[in-house]
Scaffold this motif. Structure first.
Motif, PDB file in Angstrom:
ATOM      1  N   VAL A 402     -15.864   8.186  34.349  1.00 45.26           N
ATOM      2  CA  VAL A 402     -15.008   7.030  34.023  1.00 45.26           C
ATOM      3  C   VAL A 402     -14.065   6.715  35.182  1.00 45.26           C
ATOM      4  N   ALA A 403     -13.338   7.747  35.667  1.00 45.99           N
ATOM      5  CA  ALA A 403     -12.412   7.521  36.784  1.00 45.99           C
ATOM      6  C   ALA A 403     -13.170   7.042  38.017  1.00 45.99           C
ATOM      7  N   GLY A 404     -14.402   7.558  38.188  1.00 49.32           N
ATOM      8  CA  GLY A 404     -15.208   7.167  39.341  1.00 49.32           C
ATOM      9  C   GLY A 404     -15.585   5.705  39.355  1.00 49.32           C
ATOM     10  N   CYS A 405     -15.631   5.073  38.169  1.00 51.39           N
ATOM     11  CA  CYS A 405     -15.938   3.632  38.118  1.00 51.39           C
ATOM     12  C   CYS A 405     -14.850   2.828  38.834  1.00 51.39           C
ATOM     13  N   TYR A 406     -13.596   3.222  38.656  1.00 55.06           N
ATOM     14  CA  TYR A 406     -12.487   2.543  39.338  1.00 55.06           C
ATOM     15  C   TYR A 406     -12.525   2.850  40.838  1.00 55.06           C
ATOM     16  N   LEU A 407     -12.814   4.101  41.176  1.00 52.22           N
ATOM     17  CA  LEU A 407     -12.880   4.480  42.590  1.00 52.22           C
ATOM     18  C   LEU A 407     -14.008   3.733  43.304  1.00 52.22           C
ATOM     19  N   LYS A 408     -15.105   3.545  42.602  1.00 51.13           N
ATOM     20  CA  LYS A 408     -16.230   2.808  43.181  1.00 51.13           C
ATOM     21  C   LYS A 408     -15.797   1.394  43.553  1.00 51.13           C
ATOM     22  N   HIS A 409     -14.989   0.773  42.705  1.00 50.59           N
ATOM     23  CA  HIS A 409     -14.475  -0.574  42.963  1.00 50.59           C
ATOM     24  C   HIS A 409     -13.578  -0.567  44.204  1.00 50.59           C
ATOM     25  N   ILE A 410     -12.729   0.462  44.313  1.00 49.85           N
ATOM     26  CA  ILE A 410     -11.799   0.559  45.453  1.00 49.85           C
ATOM     27  C   ILE A 410     -12.570   0.759  46.755  1.00 49.85           C
ATOM     28  N   TYR A 411     -13.546   1.670  46.737  1.00 49.75           N
ATOM     29  CA  TYR A 411     -14.289   1.964  47.965  1.00 49.75           C
ATOM     30  C   TYR A 411     -15.194   0.793  48.358  1.00 49.75           C
ATOM     31  N   SER A 412     -15.676   0.036  47.377  1.00 50.77           N
ATOM     32  CA  SER A 412     -16.448  -1.174  47.683  1.00 50.77           C
ATOM     33  C   SER A 412     -15.549  -2.210  48.347  1.00 50.77           C
ATOM     34  N   TYR A 413     -14.302  -2.287  47.907  1.00 50.77           N
ATOM     35  CA  TYR A 413     -13.335  -3.216  48.501  1.00 50.77           C
ATOM     36  C   TYR A 413     -13.113  -2.876  49.981  1.00 50.77           C
ATOM     37  N   ILE A 414     -12.994  -1.580  50.282  1.00 51.64           N
ATOM     38  CA  ILE A 414     -12.822  -1.143  51.680  1.00 51.64           C
ATOM     39  C   ILE A 414     -14.022  -1.589  52.511  1.00 51.64           C
TER      40      ILE A 414
END
Length: 570
Positions: A402-414
Motif C-alpha cells: 500500500v505504502a509503495g503505491c504512493y512511493l511509485k507515484h513519487i518516483y515516477s514524478y522524479i
C-alpha cells in the motif's frame, strides 16, 4: 423455579461443548438468595475458557475480560463454599463435569478433578444417540484422567468407547466409529490388527463421500505403518491411489480445486507404493489443472481512493528539488517492529479479515500452493508463535504494497520531471560508512537504473548487493559474518542470520529498518524477495508492485542514516 430447572432448560450446542450458554440467564425467577449468588458464580465460570498450552490445560478469559485473579485464581473461598451447597447431581451431567473441571484447573483440587471425571462417565454411560458430543466428552475425560493419573477411570472410559462400536446395536455413525477406533488404537486398548480387521469387516468405502473415505485410508495407512508390514502398506497405498484417480476422472471439468486435491492424494500414494511411472503421468495432469485453476479464479479487487492524497502529494512535490523529493519520500516509511505489527494483525482479525479466520493458501501464478496461513488462536498472541510471525510477516508485505503505491507515484514524478545521471545519487553514496569504496559505482548505477525505469535489471542487482551490504555492516560494526565448525571449516552466515544479528544489536530505528528488510527479503510469507530473485521466480510485472518501491525507499533510508552529508571534502 429453582437453579437446576433454570440451567437445565438451556439447550447445549453439540460440537461446542466448551461453552455453556448460561451467561445471559437472569436470576429474577430464582427465589432462594443462595441460589442467586450461586448462579452468578456459575456464570463467572462459564465466562472462562479451557485452553491447551504446551500440552497442559488451563483457564483463560473468554467472554468477560474484566475477571481478575486473586492469588492467581479466579475463584475465592466464598465462591467455593457457595457452590458446595448445590446438589450437582440435579444438573445435566456434562454441565456438572464442566464446572468441576474448571474448579480443578483453577484450584488444583484433586477432589474437584475426581468429581469432574465421575460426571463425564455418567454422561457417556447415559448417552444413547452417540453424536459428536461423545467424542468431545471422551477426549476431555481421557485428558483429565491422564493428568491426575487415574488409570481405573481411564480404563472405564475406554471400555465405554469399546462398547459403543463393538457391542452397540444402534447404528453408530461412520465418523464416530472411525474416531473411536483411532482413540482406542492410539491408547493401545485394542491392537492395530484388531482395528484393521474391524475396519475391513465392518466399514466399506461409501460411494463418493471422499472425506470419510480419506479418513478410512489415513487410519489404515497409519496402522499398517505402525505394524511395519511393507506388503500391507503397498496394498493400502495402491487402493488409495486408484480410488482418488477414479474420483478425479469423475469430477466435472471446471471443479479445479477438487481435481487438484484428488490428484495430489493419488500422486502421493503412487509414489509411496513405488509406482513412479503412474505418479509422473498424474503430475503432468496436475500441472494443467493448476494452470486452469489460476486462469479461472475470480479476482477480489480492493481499491483505495488515493486521488485526494496523490493530489496533495503532487502539490508538495512541485515545491521541491530532486534531493528534497528523495528525502520527502522517506515519510512513507513506518518504523515498524514486531509488537506494532502484532497489534495491526490483531486489529485485522477483530475486523473479520478472512485470511485471519480460516486456513488460506498462498498460490503462485502457476496454481501451486507455496504456503499456508493457519488461523490465529489466543495462545499465538501470548506465545509469539511461529504462526503469529507468519501473519506478522504477511502484514508487513501488505503495508509495503500500500505504502509503495504512493512511493511509485513519487518516483515516477522524479523520472518525468528531472534530468539526472548516476552521479545525482552521490549525496547518498560518497563518504557513506556502510558502502565500501569498491561498491560506490555499483550503488550509484543501481539507483540510477531504477529511477530511470529499468526496474528488472536495477532491482535484481540491488537485492544481490544488499546481501553484501548487510554483511559489510555486520563485519565492520560487530566483526561477525561467518561461523567455524569443530573441524575448522568456515561457513558464511545466511542473510536471515546476519539480519537477525543486526536487529538484536542495532539502535532502535535501525533495528526497525533491518527487521523490515528481513520480512521483505527473507520470510516466505513476507515478500520473500531475495529468494524469488535468486531462483528466477520473478516476472517483469512483479517489479512494479508496491513492495519493491517500499524496499527501494528502505534502502535509501538506510543510506541516509549512515551518510556523511557534512564531509569536509564535499
Amino acid at each position: 423455579m429453582n437453579i437446576y430447572e433454570l440451567i437445565n432448560q438451556v439447550k447445549l450446542n453439540t460440537g461446542n461443548l466448551r461453552y455453556w450458554p448460561i451467561v445471559n440467564l437472569k436470576d429474577v425467577e430464582l427465589e432462594n438468595i443462595g441460589e442467586k449468588k450461586a448462579l452468578k458464580i456459575l456464570q463467572k465460570i462459564c465466562g472462562l475458557l479451557i485452553i491447551e498450552e504446551n500440552k497442559k490445560r488451563k483457564l483463560n478469559f473468554f467472554l468477560d475480560e474484566s475477571l481478575v485473579r486473586v492469588n492467581n485464581c479466579f475463584l475465592v473461598k466464598s465462591d467455593l463454599e457457595c457452590l458446595e451447597k448445590l446438589n450437582f447431581d440435579n444438573f445435566l451431567p456434562y454441565f456438572s463435569a464442566y464446572i468441576w473441571e474448571c474448579i480443578w484447573l483453577d484450584q488444583r483440587d484433586y477432589k474437584a478433578a475426581d468429581k469432574a471425571l465421575d460426571y463425564y462417565l455418567i454422561h457417556l454411560e447415559r448417552e444413547i444417540n452417540f453424536d459428536e458430543s461423545v467424542l468431545e466428552v471422551s477426549t476431555y475425560a481421557i485428558a483429565l484422567a491422564k493428568e491426575i493419573n487415574n488409570r481405573k477411570k481411564l480404563n472405564t472410559i475406554f471400555k465405554i468407547l469399546h462398547n459403543i462400536i463393538f457391542h452397540n446395536e444402534n447404528n453408530t455413525s461412520i465418523y464416530i466409529t472411525l474416531s473411536i477406533l483411532d482413540i482406542l488404537s492410539a491408547e493401545h486398548f485394542i491392537s492395530y490388527y484388531e482395528a484393521l480387521e474391524f475396519l475391513n469387516n465392518n466399514v466399506s468405502i461409501r460411494g463418493e463421500n471422499e472425506h470419510i473415505n480419506e479418513k478410512i485410508f489415513i487410519l489404515k495407512r497409519k496402522w499398517a505403518n505402525k505394524l511395519g508390514d511393507s506388503n500391507l502398506i503397498i496394498s493400502i497405498e495402491k487402493d488409495y491411489a486408484e480410488y482418488f484417480e477414479k474420483l478425479f476422472n469423475f469430477i466435472p471439468d471446471k471443479d479445479y480445486f477438487k481435481q487438484e486435491r484428488f490428484l495430489i492424494n493419488a500422486i502421493d500414494s503412487y509414489t509411496r507404493c513405488k509406482n513412479r511411472k503412474k505418479a509422473n503421468e498424474l503430475k503432468q495432469k496436475l500441472m494443467l489443472v493448476q494452470i486452469n485453476k489460476v486462469n479461472n479464479m475470480k479476482i477480489i479487487e480492493i481499491s483505495i481512493d488515493s486521488n485526494i492524497s496523490l493530489n496533495t502529494i503532487e502539490e508538495d512535490l512541485k515545491k521541491l528539488n530532486f534531493i528534497e523529493i528523495i528525502f520527502y519520500s522517506l515519510k512513507f516509511i513506518k518504523y515498524l517492529d514486531f509488537d506494532i505489527v502484532k497489534n495491526m494483525v490483531k486489529d485485522c482479525k477483530s475486523s473479520g479479515f478472512i485470511s485471519d479466520t480460516f486456513p488460506c493458501s498462498i498460490i503462485n501464478d502457476r496454481g501451486q500452493s507455496t504456503d499456508i496461513f493457519m488461523p490465529l488462536m489466543s495462545s499465538d498472541y501470548e506465545n509469539n508463535s511461529t504462526n503469529l510471525r507468519n501473519h506478522v510477516d504477511h502484514m508487513v508485505m501488505r503495508y509495503a504494497d500500500v505504502a509503495g503505491c504512493y512511493l511509485k507515484h513519487i518516483y515516477s514524478y522524479i523520472k518525468d520531471t528531472f534530468i539526472f545521471s548516476e552521479y545525482s545519487f552521490d549525496f547518498l553514496i560518497r563518504h557513506n560508512e556502510i558502502v565500501p569504496a569498491t561498491r560506490n559505482k555499483i550503488f550509484r548505477n543501481v539507483l540510477f537504473l531504477i529511477f530511470q525505469g529499468e526496474l528488472c535489471t536495477g532491482y535484481q542487482v540491488l537485492v544481490l548487493q544488499l546481501e553484501n551490504l548487510f554483511r559489510y555492516i555486520a563485519q565492520e560494526q560487530y566483526g561477525l559474518t561467518y561461523k567455524i565448525d569443530k573441524d575448522g571449516r568456515t561457513e558464511e552466515y545466511t542473510l536471515w542470520d546476519i539480519l537477525n544479528y543486526l536487529i538484536k544489536n542495532s539502535e532502535d530505528n535501525n533495528k526497525s529498518i533491518f527487521w523490515q528488510f528481513q520480512c521483505l527479503l527473507c520470510q516466505s510469507l513476507g515478500g520473500n524477495i531475495r529468494n524469488n530473485i535468486a531462483h528466477g521466480l520473478v516476472e517483469e510485472y512483479d517489479f512494479e508492485t508496491g513492495r519493491y518501491c517500499y524496499l527501494l525507499c528502505l534502502v535509501i533510508l538506510l543510506l541516509v542514516r549512515y551518510a556523511d552529508f557534512y564531509n569536509e571534502n564535499d
